[in-house]
Design a protein around this motif. Structure first.
Motif, short mmCIF file in Angstrom:
data_model
loop_
_atom_site.label_atom_id
_atom_site.label_comp_id
_atom_site.label_asym_id
_atom_site.label_seq_id
_atom_site.Cartn_x
_atom_site.Cartn_y
_atom_site.Cartn_z
N PHE A 121 1.17 -1.36 0.15
CA PHE A 121 -0.21 -0.27 -0.17
C PHE A 121 1.14 1.13 -0.23
N PHE A 122 1.58 0.82 -0.48
CA PHE A 122 3.09 2.27 -0.96
C PHE A 122 2.26 3.59 -1.83
N GLY A 123 2.57 4.53 -1.69
CA GLY A 123 1.59 5.77 -2.75
C GLY A 123 2.72 6.42 -2.93
N SER A 124 2.61 6.41 -4.24
CA SER A 124 3.76 7.46 -4.69
C SER A 124 3.45 9.06 -5.26
N TRP A 125 4.82 10.00 -5.61
CA TRP A 125 4.40 10.97 -5.78
C TRP A 125 3.85 11.43 -6.35
N LEU A 126 3.03 12.72 -6.44
CA LEU A 126 1.92 13.12 -7.63
C LEU A 126 0.68 12.20 -7.74
N SER A 127 0.70 11.27 -7.55
CA SER A 127 -0.95 10.08 -8.02
C SER A 127 -1.54 10.24 -5.89
N GLU A 128 -1.07 9.73 -4.72
CA GLU A 128 -1.31 10.02 -3.37
C GLU A 128 -0.90 10.88 -3.23
N PHE A 129 0.67 11.38 -2.98
CA PHE A 129 1.23 12.21 -2.35
C PHE A 129 1.27 13.73 -3.41
N SER A 130 0.50 14.92 -3.32
CA SER A 130 0.68 15.61 -3.69
C SER A 130 0.56 16.54 -3.97
N PRO A 131 0.74 18.22 -4.45
CA PRO A 131 0.23 19.36 -3.08
C PRO A 131 -1.34 19.67 -3.32
N ASP A 132 -2.27 18.74 -4.35
CA ASP A 132 -3.80 18.85 -3.71
C ASP A 132 -3.72 18.58 -2.12
N TYR A 133 -3.05 17.15 -1.25
CA TYR A 133 -3.11 17.16 -0.05
C TYR A 133 -2.48 17.58 0.99
N THR A 134 -2.72 17.29 2.34
CA THR A 134 -2.67 16.96 3.34
C THR A 134 -2.34 16.17 3.56
N ALA A 135 -1.10 16.14 4.17
CA ALA A 135 -0.76 15.07 4.97
C ALA A 135 -1.63 14.11 5.62
N ALA A 136 -2.00 14.82 6.15
CA ALA A 136 -3.17 13.59 6.54
C ALA A 136 -4.70 13.01 6.31
N GLU A 137 -4.53 13.66 5.07
CA GLU A 137 -5.21 12.85 4.04
C GLU A 137 -4.88 11.75 3.32
N THR A 138 -3.28 11.27 2.99
CA THR A 138 -2.90 10.11 2.60
C THR A 138 -2.32 10.24 4.02
N GLY A 139 -2.60 9.98 5.14
CA GLY A 139 -1.66 9.07 6.21
C GLY A 139 0.14 9.23 6.21
N MET A 140 0.34 10.20 5.43
CA MET A 140 1.68 11.28 5.96
C MET A 140 1.88 11.28 7.03
N ASP A 141 0.66 11.47 7.69
CA ASP A 141 1.15 11.91 9.00
C ASP A 141 1.70 11.60 9.99
N ARG A 142 1.10 10.42 9.72
CA ARG A 142 2.06 9.32 11.05
C ARG A 142 4.35 9.54 10.84
N PHE A 143 4.23 10.21 9.86
CA PHE A 143 5.26 10.62 9.79
C PHE A 143 6.08 11.93 10.17
N ILE A 144 4.55 12.52 10.44
CA ILE A 144 5.29 14.14 10.93
C ILE A 144 5.89 13.70 12.42
N SER A 145 6.49 14.80 13.03
CA SER A 145 6.84 14.90 14.23
C SER A 145 6.59 15.69 15.13
N PHE A 146 5.24 15.31 15.14
CA PHE A 146 4.55 16.75 16.70
C PHE A 146 5.20 17.27 17.86
N LYS A 147 6.10 16.01 18.24
CA LYS A 147 6.63 15.83 19.57
C LYS A 147 8.25 17.07 19.64
N LYS A 148 8.81 17.13 18.12
CA LYS A 148 10.20 17.84 17.91
C LYS A 148 9.72 19.26 17.95
#
Ligand SMILES: Cc1cc2nc3c(=O)[nH]c(=O)nc-3n(C[C@H](O)[C@H](O)[C@H](O)COP(=O)(O)OP(=O)(O)OC[C@H]3O[C@@H](n4cnc5c(N)ncnc54)[C@H](O)[C@@H]3O)c2cc1C
Length: 802
Positions: A668-695
């Motif tokens: 289920f790996f996404g790819s750039w300009l398909s799942e991940f693109s400037p049309d979407y936010t990280a949370a829409e695509t599941g990329m938010d799991r890589f955001i470090s809110f702790k830092k």
């Protein structure tokens, strides 16, 4: 004449006028346009004025929709007429492939909210009765198609801009553009010098010359183009209503009513590039001499398709030049390598696209980003490798293919091979069937035995299916090898490297010897990149992302530069291989005396492989046990022979992009300009799991990402197994939930490992139940699909991490 301004636009064609208007619309009133002659003095005055929404790129289609709807707004604001004729139009299909393409377009339009309609020959006979329907399978009707008065529309933009405070200087020719140390511009004209904070090149036919004044090159070329206006025809003027547009791709023609007759234009095969060595400053409000010989075959075809034309006298022939980029899309945005210098060039359909181009550029200039993904028209999509020698054949190809069916797996041949790695001949000898990415030859698959050495373009599963299945199996059961050239790569060095990365990337920045994955966000929280960060030392990092986005990313890095962090684009200076599969560890161990066993998942090491100094990363995009091995291009062939020879007893198999894109689906790996693109936010695509809110860093986009975390966005990315037949999703197929279009696919394909058709899609979060069942429209048919949440390979990632 004003001598200072916030933004100066060079060029008073429809595009420059639209940019000027949109800047005022978004609140900049101290803006100015200079035009060397009268408004419309380039391509604009002789355009046929047609507009339509159809475009293979979904975002471009949406911007064309915006442009068309804007004309009424302009008329209301200014009280001027744009001479609008909203007559609708039908695009004909004379074979099944062309029809399939229209059906696929219609499917995209469903979720975009565009009211297009697939029509059969009987309906076409009613819509466009002058059409000979012999051999016509069907068509696509678009009620928004129409035409306008090019001059009236440009003047309406100009008036609306003036009403918003803008200044227009006619008969003022720009002769020099000189940048000051603070990044602002001195624009020297024949009437004096203007100091501008921002500069926009909207010089149309002279865009190349204006770009050269700033020491840069815009990859576009003018082409000659002709349309004919006929004498009056009773079949036309005796109708109750105006005749709609008819696009006949087989005949490479577009036709519409003009007055009491018809107007028909052609994208002929024996086309001619214009002004190859530059556009003369003496070219003014003039046309090129008629050249009916060049379009003789097209005219013959048109006589058969529209027999009424044979009886019509020719009232006038319009033959003029207009510009194209190599892929036919506009060149918009901040020009990489320059500060405060913006491009609004290469707009080949100014009346379909000019409004959208103006709006996006104005958003970019006034707020720093656009509301949607504009990669398809970003001037940064071409790198420094592009030259006039490449642009010209590509533009000719694009002109000739203007009405061709364009297939998802198609590789266009002009100007290739352009850039190759040291592996080109070795891979060719191994049967490589080449694709093309950002100027670079990339192996799609390796043909063996009787597998086809050319992948036939299709909307369905291609004839590379068996070769791809074989490569997938070889990776999963042994070890596969592929190049890593087509990753964008940057070296970040210096005392401030970590701090800079921490600010620019939303994720955790790894410790020495380790790697991490991280989204890069725009200030509004949209995805501007998905990066792998490797820490080689506290002062040296390698970051990798999309190869095609390298100049766009570099531009962003330069806009956010910091003196103690040195950023270098090393995409073409570091190359190498990825090896993946259960035997990949054995292969690596057989090629080095360094410790391999101790390299854990997401470790990075400097190692000697054979004779070659390498950077080795324990990661794989296929989802397998795997390694990326980077080296200097001068050592790539030596590295290859080491790996290839050591891999023989293990059945090492080269694999290409087709296999890679299938393998990644299993995890289920996404790819750039398909799942991940400037049309979407990280949370829409599941990329938010890589955001470090702790830092403890105010990274770019943090506030927006936190807002998304507090209030999860309305849609989310999910995966479906599709009950497909011989065609899988590509992208933007509508997803029907409870009989209504409620989402769309972002990519998909066939998992050769699992033997399943897979779709990745964005759907409403509220409807995303674990056992959701939906229908996805593929090639005009509704296919049942059920949500899956467990990866198809290595569900708990023990193989990949083990
Ligand atoms: C025959 C034909 C038919 C067409 N039909 C259609 C159609 O039906 N629909 C459609 O959408 N498009 C059509 N087009 C394409 C359309 O004309 C272009 O997309 C559009 O005009 C591009 O506008 P522009 O503003 O980018 O460039 P241009 O119209 O070329 O404008 C550039 C302007 O910049 C000025 N300029 C340049 N250099 C300087 C300088 N140094 N200082 C000051 N000013 C300068 C020029 O004088 C010129 O006015 C057609 C084109 C042709 C040739």
């Amino acid at each position: 004449m004003k001598t200072t301004t916030q933004a100066l636009i060079i060029g008073g064609g429809v595009v420059g006028a639209s940019v000027l208007y949109h800047l005022t619309k978004l609140g900049w009133s101290d803006v100015m346009l200079v035009e060397r002659s009268e408004l419309t003095s380039g391509s604009t005055w002789h355009a046929a004025g047609g507009f339509h929404t159809l475009n293979g790129d979904t975002n471009m289609a949406a911007l064309q929709g915006y442009t068309i709807k804007l004309y009424r707004e302009l008329e209301e604001i200014t009280g001027m007429s744009c001479g609008l004729h909203h007559v609708g139009g039908v695009t004909l299909a004379d074979n099944q492939d062309r029809f399939d393409m229209l059906v696929a377009e219609r499917a995209k339009h469903r979720y975009m909210g565009l009211e297009t309609e697939i029509v059969g020959p009987e309906e076409i006979a009613k819509i466009a009765p002058i059409t000979n329907l012999d051999g016509i399978v069907g068509g696509l009707y678009d009620p928004l198609d129409g035409h306008l008065d090019p001059s009236g529309t440009t003047h309406a933009y100009a008036k609306a801009a003036r009403m918003g405070g803008a200044t227009i200087e006619l008969h003022t020719k720009v002769i020099e553009t000189n940048q000051r140390a603070d990044g602002t511009w001195d624009v020297v004209t024949d009437k004096g010098t203007i100091h501008a904070e921002h500069l926009v090149n909207a010089a149309g036919l002279w865009a190349r010359e204006v770009a050269a004044m700033a020491g840069t090159y815009v990859p576009l070329h003018p082409m000659e183009h002709q349309y004919i206006v006929t004498d009056d025809l009773p079949e036309i003027y005796e109708r109750d209503a105006e005749h709609p547009h008819v696009m006949d791709p087989a005949g490479e023609s577009y036709l519409r009513q003009e007055g009491r007759g018809l107007c028909i234009g052609f994208y002929e095969q024996p086309c001619e590039p214009w002004a190859v060595d530059g556009t003369s400053w003496d070219f003014g409000h003039e046309l090129l001499p008629d050249n009916l010989d060049k379009i003789a075959d097209s005219i013959d075809f048109a006589y058969n398709r529209f027999p009424v034309l044979e009886r019509a006298g020719v009232k006038s022939v319009i033959h003029g030049p207009f510009t194209f980029a190599p892929d036919g899309n506009p060149l918009v945005g901040p020009v990489p390598g320059l500060q405060n210098y913006w491009s609004a060039c290469g707009v080949m359909a100014g009346f379909s696209q000019g409004g959208g181009v103006g709006m996006m550029l104005a958003q970019w200039m006034t707020t720093g980003e656009c509301e949607r993904d504009v990669t398809a028209m970003d001037v940064g999509r071409y790198g420094k490798w592009i030259t006039p020698g490449y642009t010209r054949p590509k533009v000719i190809e694009n002109y000739q293919n203007r009405f061709s069916v364009s297939y998802p797996n198609e590789e266009l041949p002009a100007a290739r091979p352009h850039r190759t790695t040291p592996m080109y001949d070795i891979f060719s000898d191994l049967g490589a069937v080449w694709g093309h990415q950002f100027g670079l030859e990339v192996a799609n698959y390796f043909a063996q035995g009787d597998e086809p050495d050319y992948e036939a373009p299709t909307f369905r599963r291609s004839d590379a299916f068996a070769a791809t299945a074989r490569e997938v199996k070889a990776v999963r059961s042994g070890v596969g090898i592929n190049e890593v050239q087509n990753f964008g790569k940057f070296a970040i060095t210096g005392a401030g490297a970590r701090a800079w990365l921490d600010r620019i990337m939303a994720g955790r920045i790894p410790m020495p010897g380790r790697m991490s994955l991280t989204p890069m966000l725009s200030p509004k929280g949209r995805l501007w990149g998905d990066f792998t960060v490797s820490c080689l030392s506290e002062t040296e990092f390698q970051i990798t992302a999309s190869y095609g986005a390298q100049d766009i990313h570099h531009r962003w890095f330069m806009q956010n530069a910091q003196p103690d962090a040195h950023v270098e684009n090393i995409s073409d200076r570091r190359t190498g291989f990825q090896i993946a599969g259960p035997r990949s560890r054995d292969l690596l161990a057989a090629c080095t005396r360094d410790d391999v066993e101790g390299i854990k998942f997401m470790d990075v090491r400097r190692m000697t492989i054979g004779q070659v100094a390498c950077i080795v990363q324990r990661v794989s995009y296929t989802g397998d046990l795997g390694y990326e091995i980077y080296c200097d291009p001068m050592g790539q062939r030596q590295l290859w022979w080491t790996l290839w020879q050591a891999g023989q007893p293990m059945g090492i198999t080269p694999f290409g992009m087709r296999a890679m894109m299938s393998l990644r689906l299993d995890r289920f790996f996404g790819s750039w300009l398909s799942e991940f693109s400037p049309d979407y936010t990280a949370a829409e695509t599941g990329m938010d799991r890589f955001i470090s809110f702790k830092k403890n860093v105010g990274f770019i986009g943090r506030a927006a990402a936190e807002a998304d975390r507090a209030n999860p966005p309305a849609r989310m990315s999910v995966v479906f197994e599709v009950d497909a037949d011989d065609a899988d999703v590509v992208a933007y197929e509508p997803v029907f939930i409870d009989g209504k279009v409620q989402g769309f696919s972002t990519s998909g394909g066939y998992s050769h490992h699992a033997g399943k058709s897979i779709a990745l899609a964005l759907i409403p979060r509220a409807l995303a139940t674990e056992d959701l069942e939906v229908e996805i429209e593929i090639m005009g048919q509704l296919r049942k699909a059920k949500r899956i949440t467990t990866p198809l390979f290595d569900p708990d990632a023990t193989v990949m991490r083990g």
